[in-house]
Design an enzyme around this catalytic site. Sequence first.
Site, PDB file in Angstrom:
ATOM      1  N   HIS A  61      70.311  63.271 -52.173  1.00 54.79           N
ATOM      2  CA  HIS A  61      69.622  62.535 -53.253  1.00 54.79           C
ATOM      3  C   HIS A  61      68.119  62.468 -52.988  1.00 54.79           C
ATOM      4  O   HIS A  61      67.636  61.521 -52.364  1.00 54.79           O
ATOM      5  CB  HIS A  61      70.205  61.118 -53.388  1.00 54.79           C
ATOM      6  CG  HIS A  61      69.866  60.456 -54.679  1.00 54.79           C
ATOM      7  ND1 HIS A  61      70.814  59.920 -55.528  1.00 54.79           N
ATOM      8  CD2 HIS A  61      68.675  60.244 -55.298  1.00 54.79           C
ATOM      9  CE1 HIS A  61      70.226  59.409 -56.593  1.00 54.79           C
ATOM     10  NE2 HIS A  61      68.922  59.590 -56.477  1.00 54.79           N
ATOM     11  N   ARG A  65      59.918  65.956 -57.444  1.00 50.44           N
ATOM     12  CA  ARG A  65      58.903  65.762 -58.488  1.00 50.44           C
ATOM     13  C   ARG A  65      58.361  67.030 -59.136  1.00 50.44           C
ATOM     14  O   ARG A  65      57.460  66.950 -59.960  1.00 50.44           O
ATOM     15  CB  ARG A  65      57.712  64.954 -57.946  1.00 50.44           C
ATOM     16  CG  ARG A  65      58.063  63.640 -57.281  1.00 50.44           C
ATOM     17  CD  ARG A  65      58.764  62.700 -58.213  1.00 50.44           C
ATOM     18  NE  ARG A  65      58.868  61.348 -57.649  1.00 50.44           N
ATOM     19  CZ  ARG A  65      59.734  60.446 -58.093  1.00 50.44           C
ATOM     20  NH1 ARG A  65      60.529  60.730 -59.098  1.00 50.44           N
ATOM     21  NH2 ARG A  65      59.785  59.247 -57.553  1.00 50.44           N
ATOM     22  N   ASP A 152      70.268  60.932 -63.359  1.00 53.85           N
ATOM     23  CA  ASP A 152      69.664  59.975 -62.423  1.00 53.85           C
ATOM     24  C   ASP A 152      68.316  59.432 -62.894  1.00 53.85           C
ATOM     25  O   ASP A 152      67.458  60.153 -63.377  1.00 53.85           O
ATOM     26  CB  ASP A 152      69.481  60.588 -61.033  1.00 53.85           C
ATOM     27  CG  ASP A 152      69.066  59.515 -60.033  1.00 53.85           C
ATOM     28  OD1 ASP A 152      69.670  58.436 -60.044  1.00 53.85           O
ATOM     29  OD2 ASP A 152      68.116  59.741 -59.274  1.00 53.85           O
ATOM     30  N   ASP A 306      67.547  58.794 -51.536  1.00 55.85           N
ATOM     31  CA  ASP A 306      66.848  58.530 -52.805  1.00 55.85           C
ATOM     32  C   ASP A 306      65.331  58.629 -52.583  1.00 55.85           C
ATOM     33  O   ASP A 306      64.558  57.844 -53.131  1.00 55.85           O
ATOM     34  CB  ASP A 306      67.238  57.160 -53.376  1.00 55.85           C
ATOM     35  CG  ASP A 306      66.825  56.995 -54.839  1.00 55.85           C
ATOM     36  OD1 ASP A 306      66.338  57.963 -55.452  1.00 55.85           O
ATOM     37  OD2 ASP A 306      66.985  55.879 -55.369  1.00 55.85           O
TER      38      ASP A 306
HETATM   39 ZN   LIG Z   1      68.900  56.621 -59.368  1.00 53.52          ZN
END
Ligand SMILES: [Zn+2]
Length: 426
Positions: A61, A65, A152, A306
């Site tokens: 995860h 960008r 997401d 993340d």
């Molecule tokens: Zn998320």
Amino acid sequence: MNVYFENITLTTDTSTYKTNLHIIDGIIVHNSSDISPKKNENTKIIDGTTLTCLPGLFDMHVHFREPGQEYKETIETGCNSAANGGFTGVLCMPNTAPSIDHPAVVEYINSKAKGNIVDVYSSAAITVKREGSTLTPMRQLHDAGVLMFTDDGSCLMDSQLMRNAYDYASDFDGLLSQHCEDHQLTKNFAMNEGAVSEKLGLKGYPTVAEEIIIARDIQLANFCGNRRYHVSHMSTKGGVHLVSDAKARGQRITCEVTPHHFVLTDSSIEQYGTNAKMNPPLRTEEHRLALIEGICNGTVDCIATDHAPHASHEKVVDFSSGANGITGLETSFALSYTTFVSSGLISLSKLVSLMSTNPRSILQLPSISFEVGSSANVTIVDTNIEWEIDSKKHLSKSLNTPFDGFKVFGKPMFTINNSQMYTCNL
Ligand SMILES: [Zn+2]
């Protein structure tokens, strides 16, 4: 490359032993306690006495960008950050601009990542532009190499569309994942809903907003024929119970937890400000402990960061307007090692399953082999070092981390993959 790790500990998810590991041009040519017959004057010898070799770490995860927000991170800087943190593989999230909703975007990312020490894989959006209204060409995206589908950053709220996505992905047994957030319950949120949000006068995001979506998606996955489903960055005790129950029923449900959710709580925002602002938000101690328990008892399949780089102008603002997310690749191993292995909660082998074996298996990637003749895909760490996290050394383009100055154990030392060797500098 001709490198020889003498007397190193090799730890996989199932075993740990002392060995001499010899790698030439990216291939493991020797892995045994005997001396490598191929060792000669060109061989670089590294004393492995305090080192441990692990199968390459994988983070399923990350937000690199690119395309669209290269001022925060690029595929190149993201890979540099990953290699510096000991990761040999990552799965990118599709909330780029344009979003990963078409095979051309996957090809663009692949072209940027080509030749890198880090293997870069893509997830793709479930819906076009992640807008929640039309399904993406999932089959074509799957054929282009996409390993998972998720909107997401946004949650797919439309149950009919989620049902259609499960049915559509069933053709190729595709993996669906969600950022589980009932957006109607979280409008304009700044942090977790609870005593701290009340005290600070900030708009709260209740834990039930996450649990409602997890519950619905698990029910739908079952209804649509036991489909594969993965909960992203799970942050709540209720989520742990829902996943645990689904697994007990034989459903193919998996989940990940981030280091920040098992290290920090919502009280941390008073100290770290917007560097402790993310989505899902940091929760209370009760939830933090439930996530730790879920990791220890096997309910949680993997640790994922993340990794969400943001420029300082997006973070050095008042709390409510700060961007959500923190960087994570260069702090993940040490935070995880310190929380779970140094403390005696789990073995290093179990951490290997959480940070390498399980994410690879969820994404149906081949497992990493240490047999002679295999390509070396390894992370070498020193588990004896206590060190201080210093974001000035981080290679991510962004520096939004609350962990600066944290004292941690377990340091990534070398990352080896794709016939390249990188010396970590943390
Ligand atoms: Zn998320």
